[in-house]
Write a protein that holds these residues in place. Structure first.
Motif, PDB file in Angstrom:
ATOM      1  N   GLU A 199     139.627 -26.476 130.731  1.00  0.00           N
ATOM      2  CA  GLU A 199     139.862 -27.037 129.568  1.00  0.00           C
ATOM      3  C   GLU A 199     140.951 -27.749 128.913  1.00  0.00           C
ATOM      4  O   GLU A 199     140.971 -28.497 127.914  1.00  0.00           O
ATOM      5  N   SER A 200     141.911 -27.195 129.392  1.00  0.00           N
ATOM      6  CA  SER A 200     143.252 -28.164 128.853  1.00  0.00           C
ATOM      7  C   SER A 200     143.206 -29.687 130.003  1.00  0.00           C
ATOM      8  O   SER A 200     143.543 -30.986 128.320  1.00  0.00           O
ATOM      9  N   TYR A 201     142.879 -29.336 130.865  1.00  0.00           N
ATOM     10  CA  TYR A 201     142.836 -30.977 131.682  1.00  0.00           C
ATOM     11  C   TYR A 201     141.842 -32.197 130.714  1.00  0.00           C
ATOM     12  O   TYR A 201     141.755 -33.207 130.096  1.00  0.00           O
ATOM     13  N   ILE A 202     140.868 -30.808 130.566  1.00  0.00           N
ATOM     14  CA  ILE A 202     139.342 -32.053 129.534  1.00  0.00           C
ATOM     15  C   ILE A 202     139.936 -32.504 127.966  1.00  0.00           C
ATOM     16  O   ILE A 202     140.417 -33.830 127.462  1.00  0.00           O
ATOM     17  N   LYS A 203     140.419 -31.424 127.888  1.00  0.00           N
ATOM     18  CA  LYS A 203     141.143 -32.030 126.529  1.00  0.00           C
ATOM     19  C   LYS A 203     142.126 -32.698 126.424  1.00  0.00           C
ATOM     20  O   LYS A 203     142.248 -34.117 125.088  1.00  0.00           O
ATOM     21  N   SER A 204     142.588 -33.141 127.363  1.00  0.00           N
ATOM     22  CA  SER A 204     143.464 -34.848 127.340  1.00  0.00           C
ATOM     23  C   SER A 204     143.337 -35.994 127.918  1.00  0.00           C
ATOM     24  O   SER A 204     143.382 -36.667 127.334  1.00  0.00           O
ATOM     25  N   LYS A 205     142.360 -35.001 128.616  1.00  0.00           N
ATOM     26  CA  LYS A 205     140.932 -36.713 128.632  1.00  0.00           C
ATOM     27  C   LYS A 205     140.388 -37.481 127.517  1.00  0.00           C
ATOM     28  O   LYS A 205     140.318 -38.478 127.249  1.00  0.00           O
ATOM     29  N   VAL A 206     140.337 -36.012 126.844  1.00  0.00           N
ATOM     30  CA  VAL A 206     139.403 -36.698 125.460  1.00  0.00           C
ATOM     31  C   VAL A 206     140.385 -37.450 124.567  1.00  0.00           C
ATOM     32  O   VAL A 206     140.157 -38.481 124.048  1.00  0.00           O
ATOM     33  N   LYS A 207     141.379 -37.063 124.288  1.00  0.00           N
ATOM     34  CA  LYS A 207     142.207 -37.285 124.033  1.00  0.00           C
ATOM     35  C   LYS A 207     142.826 -39.068 124.511  1.00  0.00           C
ATOM     36  O   LYS A 207     143.067 -39.784 123.572  1.00  0.00           O
ATOM     37  N   GLU A 208     142.863 -39.162 125.438  1.00  0.00           N
ATOM     38  CA  GLU A 208     142.954 -40.711 126.429  1.00  0.00           C
ATOM     39  C   GLU A 208     141.774 -41.275 126.333  1.00  0.00           C
ATOM     40  O   GLU A 208     142.391 -42.558 125.682  1.00  0.00           O
ATOM     41  N   LEU A 209     141.256 -41.006 126.023  1.00  0.00           N
ATOM     42  CA  LEU A 209     139.680 -41.579 126.385  1.00  0.00           C
ATOM     43  C   LEU A 209     139.935 -42.550 124.534  1.00  0.00           C
ATOM     44  O   LEU A 209     139.323 -43.590 124.343  1.00  0.00           O
ATOM     45  N   LEU A 210     139.817 -41.652 123.808  1.00  0.00           N
ATOM     46  CA  LEU A 210     140.370 -41.938 121.754  1.00  0.00           C
ATOM     47  C   LEU A 210     141.692 -42.971 121.405  1.00  0.00           C
ATOM     48  O   LEU A 210     141.340 -44.090 121.170  1.00  0.00           O
ATOM     49  N   PHE A 211     142.660 -42.703 122.238  1.00  0.00           N
ATOM     50  CA  PHE A 211     143.587 -44.011 122.016  1.00  0.00           C
ATOM     51  C   PHE A 211     143.506 -45.300 123.021  1.00  0.00           C
ATOM     52  O   PHE A 211     143.532 -46.296 122.377  1.00  0.00           O
ATOM     53  N   LEU A 212     142.629 -44.903 124.245  1.00  0.00           N
ATOM     54  CA  LEU A 212     142.165 -46.202 125.223  1.00  0.00           C
ATOM     55  C   LEU A 212     140.839 -47.121 124.259  1.00  0.00           C
ATOM     56  O   LEU A 212     141.244 -47.904 124.057  1.00  0.00           O
ATOM     57  N   SER A 213     140.055 -46.057 123.564  1.00  0.00           N
ATOM     58  CA  SER A 213     139.236 -47.144 122.366  1.00  0.00           C
ATOM     59  C   SER A 213     139.691 -47.719 121.116  1.00  0.00           C
ATOM     60  O   SER A 213     139.091 -48.345 120.685  1.00  0.00           O
ATOM     61  N   LEU A 214     140.350 -46.733 120.314  1.00  0.00           N
ATOM     62  CA  LEU A 214     141.203 -47.316 119.221  1.00  0.00           C
ATOM     63  C   LEU A 214     142.159 -48.407 119.473  1.00  0.00           C
ATOM     64  O   LEU A 214     142.459 -49.339 118.561  1.00  0.00           O
ATOM     65  N   SER A 215     142.545 -48.110 120.463  1.00  0.00           N
ATOM     66  CA  SER A 215     143.249 -49.770 121.247  1.00  0.00           C
ATOM     67  C   SER A 215     142.868 -50.959 120.305  1.00  0.00           C
ATOM     68  O   SER A 215     143.405 -52.046 120.944  1.00  0.00           O
ATOM     69  N   ALA A 216     141.480 -51.054 121.513  1.00  0.00           N
ATOM     70  CA  ALA A 216     140.421 -52.318 120.224  1.00  0.00           C
ATOM     71  C   ALA A 216     140.452 -52.564 118.963  1.00  0.00           C
ATOM     72  O   ALA A 216     140.397 -53.443 118.658  1.00  0.00           O
ATOM     73  N   TYR A 217     140.836 -51.720 118.012  1.00  0.00           N
ATOM     74  CA  TYR A 217     141.284 -51.207 117.268  1.00  0.00           C
ATOM     75  C   TYR A 217     141.931 -52.408 115.995  1.00  0.00           C
ATOM     76  O   TYR A 217     142.967 -52.043 116.235  1.00  0.00           O
ATOM     77  N   SER A 218     141.903 -53.419 115.813  1.00  0.00           N
ATOM     78  CA  SER A 218     143.634 -53.617 114.733  1.00  0.00           C
ATOM     79  C   SER A 218     143.192 -54.567 113.607  1.00  0.00           C
ATOM     80  O   SER A 218     142.215 -55.507 113.633  1.00  0.00           O
ATOM     81  N   THR A 219     143.547 -53.744 112.795  1.00  0.00           N
ATOM     82  CA  THR A 219     143.391 -55.164 111.557  1.00  0.00           C
ATOM     83  C   THR A 219     144.025 -56.190 111.317  1.00  0.00           C
ATOM     84  O   THR A 219     143.076 -57.355 110.625  1.00  0.00           O
ATOM     85  N   ASN A 220     145.086 -56.751 111.582  1.00  0.00           N
ATOM     86  CA  ASN A 220     145.514 -57.947 111.305  1.00  0.00           C
ATOM     87  C   ASN A 220     144.639 -59.115 112.572  1.00  0.00           C
ATOM     88  O   ASN A 220     144.090 -60.055 112.590  1.00  0.00           O
ATOM     89  N   THR A 221     143.847 -58.386 113.845  1.00  0.00           N
ATOM     90  CA  THR A 221     143.167 -59.052 114.148  1.00  0.00           C
ATOM     91  C   THR A 221     141.893 -59.048 114.181  1.00  0.00           C
ATOM     92  O   THR A 221     141.281 -60.821 114.066  1.00  0.00           O
ATOM     93  N   THR A 222     141.426 -58.709 113.311  1.00  0.00           N
ATOM     94  CA  THR A 222     140.301 -58.676 112.409  1.00  0.00           C
ATOM     95  C   THR A 222     140.646 -59.266 111.543  1.00  0.00           C
ATOM     96  O   THR A 222     139.264 -60.412 110.795  1.00  0.00           O
ATOM     97  N   TYR A 223     141.135 -59.160 110.713  1.00  0.00           N
ATOM     98  CA  TYR A 223     141.912 -60.536 109.480  1.00  0.00           C
ATOM     99  C   TYR A 223     141.477 -61.960 109.996  1.00  0.00           C
ATOM    100  O   TYR A 223     141.190 -62.515 109.956  1.00  0.00           O
ATOM    101  N   ASN A 224     142.765 -62.384 111.755  1.00  0.00           N
ATOM    102  CA  ASN A 224     142.433 -63.222 112.206  1.00  0.00           C
ATOM    103  C   ASN A 224     142.160 -64.301 112.834  1.00  0.00           C
ATOM    104  O   ASN A 224     141.520 -65.143 112.435  1.00  0.00           O
ATOM    105  N   THR A 225     140.487 -63.297 112.885  1.00  0.00           N
ATOM    106  CA  THR A 225     139.063 -63.878 113.489  1.00  0.00           C
ATOM    107  C   THR A 225     138.327 -64.716 112.551  1.00  0.00           C
ATOM    108  O   THR A 225     138.298 -65.415 112.525  1.00  0.00           O
TER     109      THR A 225
END
Length: 336
Positions: A199-225
């Motif tokens: 349970e602890s391992y899976i929770k840590s991996k879900v959080k890691e997956l969310l960080f990896l997915s959020l890393s593609a989000y950037s308001t500055n990149t969207t604005y510049n594009t």
């Protein structure tokens, strides 16, 4: 225009239709005090055969859904609980119309998006297809917000939308799943730890997956594009992505793609990376690796034949690239 009106505006084809209640047997999202698993299967002769497996905790629901559709299928008015959906399309394609979210959520193999779904009523479209599969990590809003709070000022606007209980899609167009996300998804399905640590391992991996997915989000990149490229350019870039999704096994060059879509190479390279989070050839590489994986699990071909099928002249080069992408060498043993 509400969800029902949007669905009615889609031209009806010959499709099998069922209600959301009938589909609840396969997708029944729950958050539970204790970690638990649930399996479900349903089928209708000559229409569809589907299977789902869920892992539930108090903070997230991990759902793997797979199936085959001998006939196009439409699910109407599916009611779900409020959650944040991290949807990863592993194979096949589908469409979704979710109340509160403006754009339809069409997903193809190798794509993902994050959707904030507030008391959603949805309708799903599954075209005829033999291999359909996705993983959805449904997050409790409180869990999602805690992670956003750790992400700093760049994510404050997103946090505010979530706290205000506003529905949204993180990306206007789905992003391409990268090898880091794929590796985490594989570990979530087969946690390499003792049962009392899962349970602890899976929770840590879900959080890691969310960080990896959020890393593609950037308001500055969207604005510049949107400042550098006009709507015609962006429409062309989306057409390039659709073209590559079909023709990724062909011999392609930047010059040839630029010429075909009347884009100069600067706009092609910068625009594609800004909009979709990958370079043109990075996207082609991911599609080829995913195709190689599909060929491996289907059986019947040697590693050398698969290497040749996706454009490698050297088996060793293919094995090295595959291992770098998936974290292990190609072979049937990777499924165990």
């Amino acid at each position: 225009m509400d969800i029902l009106e949007r669905i009615k505006n889609i031209p009806k084809r010959i499709m099998y239709e069922l209600s959301g209640e009938e589909f609840k047997n396969l997708i029944n999202r729950k958050f539970t005090a204790d970690m638990m698993t649930a399996d479900s299967a349903d089928s209708l002769p000559n229409v569809f055969s589907c299977y789902s497996k869920s892992l539930r905790t108090s903070e997230f629901d991990l759902l793997k859904f797979s199936g085959s559709f001998q006939k196009g299928t439409r699910v109407n008015n599916f009611q779900d609980t409020t959650h944040v959906s991290m949807h990863f399309q592993l194979s096949g394609k589908s469409g979704a119309f979710i109340s509160g979210i403006k754009d339809d959520q069409t997903m193809r193999q190798g794509q993902f998006n994050i959707l904030n779904c507030i008391d959603p009523t949805s309708s799903f479209l599954f075209p005829e297809q033999q291999h359909y599969e996705y993983i959805c990590v449904g997050l409790k809003t409180s869990f999602f917000n805690k992670v956003l709070e750790e992400c700093g000022a760049a994510y404050q606007e997103l946090l505010t939308q979530s706290q205000d209980m506003r529905s949204f899609a993180l990306f206007k167009s789905p992003y391409s799943t990268n090898h880091s996300q794929i590796s985490v998804l594989r570990l979530l399905q087969r946690p390499p730890v003792a049962d009392n640590l899962k349970e602890s391992y899976i929770k840590s991996k879900v959080k890691e997956l969310l960080f990896l997915s959020l890393s593609a989000y950037s308001t500055n990149t969207t604005y510049n594009t949107w400042q550098v490229f006009n709507q015609i350019d962006i429409d062309k870039l989306k057409a390039v992505k659709d073209f590559l999704s079909i023709n990724y096994l062909s011999a392609l060059t930047l010059e040839g793609i630029s010429s075909k879509f009347l884009l100069n190479e600067f706009k092609l390279k910068k625009g594609f990376k800004d909009l979709f989070g990958l370079t043109v050839f990075g996207y082609i590489h991911e599609l080829r690796m995913q195709h190689a994986y599909t060929l491996i699990i289907s059986g019947g071909l040697t590693v050398g034949e698969i290497a040749a099928a996706i454009g490698y002249t050297s088996d060793s080069s293919f094995i090295r690239a595959f291992k770098l992408f998936y974290g292990q060498s190609p072979g049937k043993k990777m499924l165990s």
